[in-house]
Design a protein around this motif. Structure first.
Motif, PDB file in Angstrom:
ATOM      1  N   GLN A   1       0.849  -1.447  -0.074  1.00 35.09           N
ATOM      2  CA  GLN A   1       0.039  -0.069   0.207  1.00 35.09           C
ATOM      3  C   GLN A   1       0.649   1.408   0.058  1.00 35.09           C
ATOM      4  O   GLN A   1       0.196   2.478  -0.328  1.00 35.09           O
ATOM      5  CB  GLN A   1      -0.951  -0.141   1.370  1.00 35.09           C
ATOM      6  N   HIS A   2       2.187   1.086   0.254  1.00 36.68           N
ATOM      7  CA  HIS A   2       2.955   2.271   0.290  1.00 36.68           C
ATOM      8  C   HIS A   2       3.733   2.712  -0.951  1.00 36.68           C
ATOM      9  O   HIS A   2       4.684   3.191  -1.194  1.00 36.68           O
ATOM     10  CB  HIS A   2       3.793   2.242   1.448  1.00 36.68           C
ATOM     11  N   GLY A   3       3.654   1.634  -1.970  1.00 39.99           N
ATOM     12  CA  GLY A   3       4.251   1.513  -3.242  1.00 39.99           C
ATOM     13  C   GLY A   3       5.374   0.808  -3.293  1.00 39.99           C
ATOM     14  O   GLY A   3       6.098   0.626  -4.258  1.00 39.99           O
ATOM     15  N   MET A   4       5.862  -0.038  -2.359  1.00 42.93           N
ATOM     16  CA  MET A   4       6.978  -0.865  -2.128  1.00 42.93           C
ATOM     17  C   MET A   4       6.656  -2.057  -2.966  1.00 42.93           C
ATOM     18  O   MET A   4       5.900  -2.686  -3.009  1.00 42.93           O
ATOM     19  CB  MET A   4       7.336  -1.211  -0.791  1.00 42.93           C
ATOM     20  N   PHE A   5       7.701  -2.489  -4.052  1.00 41.27           N
ATOM     21  CA  PHE A   5       7.600  -3.578  -4.865  1.00 41.27           C
ATOM     22  C   PHE A   5       7.793  -5.004  -3.950  1.00 41.27           C
ATOM     23  O   PHE A   5       8.462  -5.033  -2.803  1.00 41.27           O
ATOM     24  CB  PHE A   5       8.645  -3.589  -5.865  1.00 41.27           C
ATOM     25  N   LEU A   6       6.715  -5.751  -4.067  1.00 39.53           N
ATOM     26  CA  LEU A   6       6.806  -6.940  -3.424  1.00 39.53           C
ATOM     27  C   LEU A   6       7.157  -8.102  -4.276  1.00 39.53           C
ATOM     28  O   LEU A   6       7.775  -9.169  -3.629  1.00 39.53           O
ATOM     29  CB  LEU A   6       5.360  -7.280  -2.792  1.00 39.53           C
ATOM     30  N   ASN A   7       6.614  -8.466  -5.409  1.00 40.04           N
ATOM     31  CA  ASN A   7       6.726  -9.557  -6.108  1.00 40.04           C
ATOM     32  C   ASN A   7       6.386  -9.512  -7.549  1.00 40.04           C
ATOM     33  O   ASN A   7       5.436  -9.063  -8.025  1.00 40.04           O
ATOM     34  CB  ASN A   7       5.746 -10.730  -5.480  1.00 40.04           C
ATOM     35  N   ARG A   8       7.090 -10.387  -8.242  1.00 39.64           N
ATOM     36  CA  ARG A   8       6.596 -10.588  -9.726  1.00 39.64           C
ATOM     37  C   ARG A   8       5.545 -11.972  -9.754  1.00 39.64           C
ATOM     38  O   ARG A   8       5.941 -13.010  -9.507  1.00 39.64           O
ATOM     39  CB  ARG A   8       7.606 -11.123 -10.491  1.00 39.64           C
ATOM     40  N   VAL A   9       4.197 -11.617  -9.582  1.00 39.01           N
ATOM     41  CA  VAL A   9       3.202 -12.546  -9.461  1.00 39.01           C
ATOM     42  C   VAL A   9       3.388 -13.345 -10.928  1.00 39.01           C
ATOM     43  O   VAL A   9       3.113 -14.673 -10.682  1.00 39.01           O
ATOM     44  CB  VAL A   9       1.990 -12.043  -9.359  1.00 39.01           C
ATOM     45  N   LEU A  10       3.470 -13.283 -11.953  1.00 41.93           N
ATOM     46  CA  LEU A  10       3.357 -13.751 -13.371  1.00 41.93           C
ATOM     47  C   LEU A  10       4.653 -13.117 -13.931  1.00 41.93           C
ATOM     48  O   LEU A  10       4.912 -12.074 -14.276  1.00 41.93           O
ATOM     49  CB  LEU A  10       2.087 -13.506 -13.954  1.00 41.93           C
ATOM     50  N   GLU A  11       5.272 -14.258 -14.331  1.00 39.57           N
ATOM     51  CA  GLU A  11       6.361 -13.883 -15.399  1.00 39.57           C
ATOM     52  C   GLU A  11       6.202 -14.240 -16.784  1.00 39.57           C
ATOM     53  O   GLU A  11       4.980 -14.961 -16.972  1.00 39.57           O
ATOM     54  CB  GLU A  11       7.583 -14.643 -14.846  1.00 39.57           C
ATOM     55  N   PRO A  12       7.030 -13.872 -17.951  1.00 40.62           N
ATOM     56  CA  PRO A  12       6.735 -14.327 -19.099  1.00 40.62           C
ATOM     57  C   PRO A  12       6.403 -15.746 -19.391  1.00 40.62           C
ATOM     58  O   PRO A  12       5.384 -15.952 -20.121  1.00 40.62           O
ATOM     59  CB  PRO A  12       7.840 -13.773 -19.857  1.00 40.62           C
ATOM     60  N   GLY A  13       7.205 -16.542 -18.587  1.00 41.57           N
ATOM     61  CA  GLY A  13       6.833 -17.912 -18.975  1.00 41.57           C
ATOM     62  C   GLY A  13       5.793 -18.624 -18.522  1.00 41.57           C
ATOM     63  O   GLY A  13       5.260 -19.420 -18.868  1.00 41.57           O
ATOM     64  N   MET A  14       5.135 -17.777 -17.481  1.00 41.42           N
ATOM     65  CA  MET A  14       3.949 -18.046 -16.927  1.00 41.42           C
ATOM     66  C   MET A  14       2.541 -17.774 -17.701  1.00 41.42           C
ATOM     67  O   MET A  14       1.701 -18.061 -17.293  1.00 41.42           O
ATOM     68  CB  MET A  14       3.588 -17.624 -15.424  1.00 41.42           C
ATOM     69  N   CYS A  15       2.551 -16.728 -18.466  1.00 38.95           N
ATOM     70  CA  CYS A  15       1.707 -16.105 -19.130  1.00 38.95           C
ATOM     71  C   CYS A  15       1.399 -16.594 -20.541  1.00 38.95           C
ATOM     72  O   CYS A  15       2.513 -16.598 -21.201  1.00 38.95           O
ATOM     73  CB  CYS A  15       1.682 -14.290 -19.241  1.00 38.95           C
TER      74      CYS A  15
END
Length: 405
Positions: free
Chosen positions: A362-376
């Motif tokens: 909620q403060h704009g801090m990056f947390l995670n790549r939920v989906l990557e190119p190989g998963m999409c």
């Protein structure tokens, strides 16, 4: 006649209960599949998180017991659901649709039963005695797991499917805007096509659920309201608008609208009914965009906006003042499109050009790549959170995926 009406009403009640039982069964089957996958390749933190989610699911299933038994039901008058044994007696079938404790009222229906509590105690004990008991550092999976995936193309489509927006109804139906075919499509959570609507609107772009549980669809200069079954209810022509895009609703009823014709985002503070009078003082304008395509709102009323042509995602307070800009852990966004916010105010961004979906706090801090190119399967276009807290993603050319993150 009165007896016939009562029987018909009872049949409808049992049919509804059958539908809900089948939905719960499908949900449990999906849970089993991705739990097995998680146990084979998940981290310790992932498994602890799954423990919490399975606990919540057990509570949910226990809470969904019907409140009352239908009156005067006879087996010979009913279509017996497929999950009931053919040799079941009338009493055993009727007992499936009643709540055992006669003293329960609606104030405690959602509380776990004694049986549920004992199950949860065993479940808790199993994990407490396991080597996985440790402090959970993150409250999300290290890699998203696909629960369901389907194609939203239908036989009536005249063009290549292009899903530009998505939302989920209170009934867990998935509503997808197909911008190329100029229609809104409704699917079950398993991906079964249910109906299309809104074809008379011409170009449709955005979709969201309002606070009354209705479906709001943007088209040109109009916000159109449909009920949960896709039946038209009302429309609101927006003053000075020409090319409406994304739409969302805040917890206090405010309506947020992106307008590509004048490159602005409007916050209508008075609520949906004030859409008719948006040339007044109830409107806040946020400018300095090139193509504000998608909008989302947090629990505090802050507004998140993706600007596709500026390759940016910005966070504003409910007065329109810029608070900060979201930055991924790679170089930058490339044509960001869909955005959504979960119940913890985590923000998800479909970074379409980079073929990723990323997550921020909620403060704009990056947390995670939920989906990557190989998963999409294709480039992600739009996002929403379903009623179970899973991430729904639409992809270019028609794929729809539901992910546990």
């Amino acid at each position: 006649m009165g007896g016939v009406h009562r029987q018909q009403s009872a049949v409808k009640q049992i049919d509804a209960q059958q539908d809900e039982a089948e939905l719960i069964l499908a949900s449990l089957q999906n849970t089993f599949v991705f739990t097995m996958e998680l146990l084979s390749r998940g981290s310790d933190n992932d498994i602890l998180l799954m423990k919490d989610r399975l606990t919540s699911q057990i509570q949910y299933v226990e809470a969904r017991r019907p409140l009352a038994k239908p009156d005067n039901i006879h087996v010979g008058e009913l279509h017996i659901p497929s999950f009931i044994a053919p040799d079941a007696t009338e009493d055993s079938i009727s007992n499936l649709f009643c709540t055992p404790p006669t003293h329960c009222d609606t104030t405690i229906v959602n509380a776990p039963s004694e049986e549920s509590s004992s199950n949860l105690d065993v479940f808790e004990s199993m994990f407490n005695d396991s080597p996985f008991k440790q402090q959970v550092v993150h409250n999300y999976l290290s890699q998203a797991l696909c629960i369901t995936q389907f194609d939203c193309e239908t036989k009536k489509d005249r063009h290549q499917t292009w899903p530009s927006a998505v939302t989920v109804t209170p009934r867990n139906d998935i509503v997808v805007v197909d911008e190329k075919n100029e229609v809104v499509k409704m699917f079950s959570e398993q991906g079964r096509f249910k109906k299309g609507f809104g074809a008379q609107l011409g170009k449709v772009v955005g979709v969201a659920m309002n606070l009354m549980g209705d479906i709001a669809v943007t088209s040109k200069d109009t916000v159109n309201i449909y009920n949960v079954n896709g039946k038209f209810k009302d429309s609101y022509r927006i003053y000075m608008a020409e090319k409406l895009a994304g739409i969302c609703f805040g917890c206090n009823g405010e309506v947020i609208l992106a307008d590509n014709s004048v490159q602005t985002v409007s916050i209508i503070h008075g609520g949906q009914e004030d859409l008719r009078y948006t040339n007044g003082d109830l409107k806040t304008i946020i400018g300095d965009f090139q193509e504000p395509k998608y909008v989302a709102v947090t629990s505090t009323g802050d507004v998140v906006i993706s600007d596709t042509k500026k390759h940016s995602v910005t966070h504003h307070n409910n007065f329109g003042v810029l608070q900060f800009t979201y930055r991924p852990d790679w170089e930058d966004f490339h044509f960001p499109r869909g955005i959504c916010v979960d119940k913890h105010d985590n923000v998800f961004v479909a970074d379409t050009g980079n073929m990723r979906v990323c997550m921020f706090d909620q403060h704009g801090m990056f947390l995670n790549r939920v989906l990557e190119p190989g998963m999409c399967p294709q480039k992600p276009t739009s996002l929403c959170i379903d009623n179970s807290g899973n991430l729904v993603v639409t992809f270019m050319y028609g794929e729809v995926g539901i992910y546990m993150y």
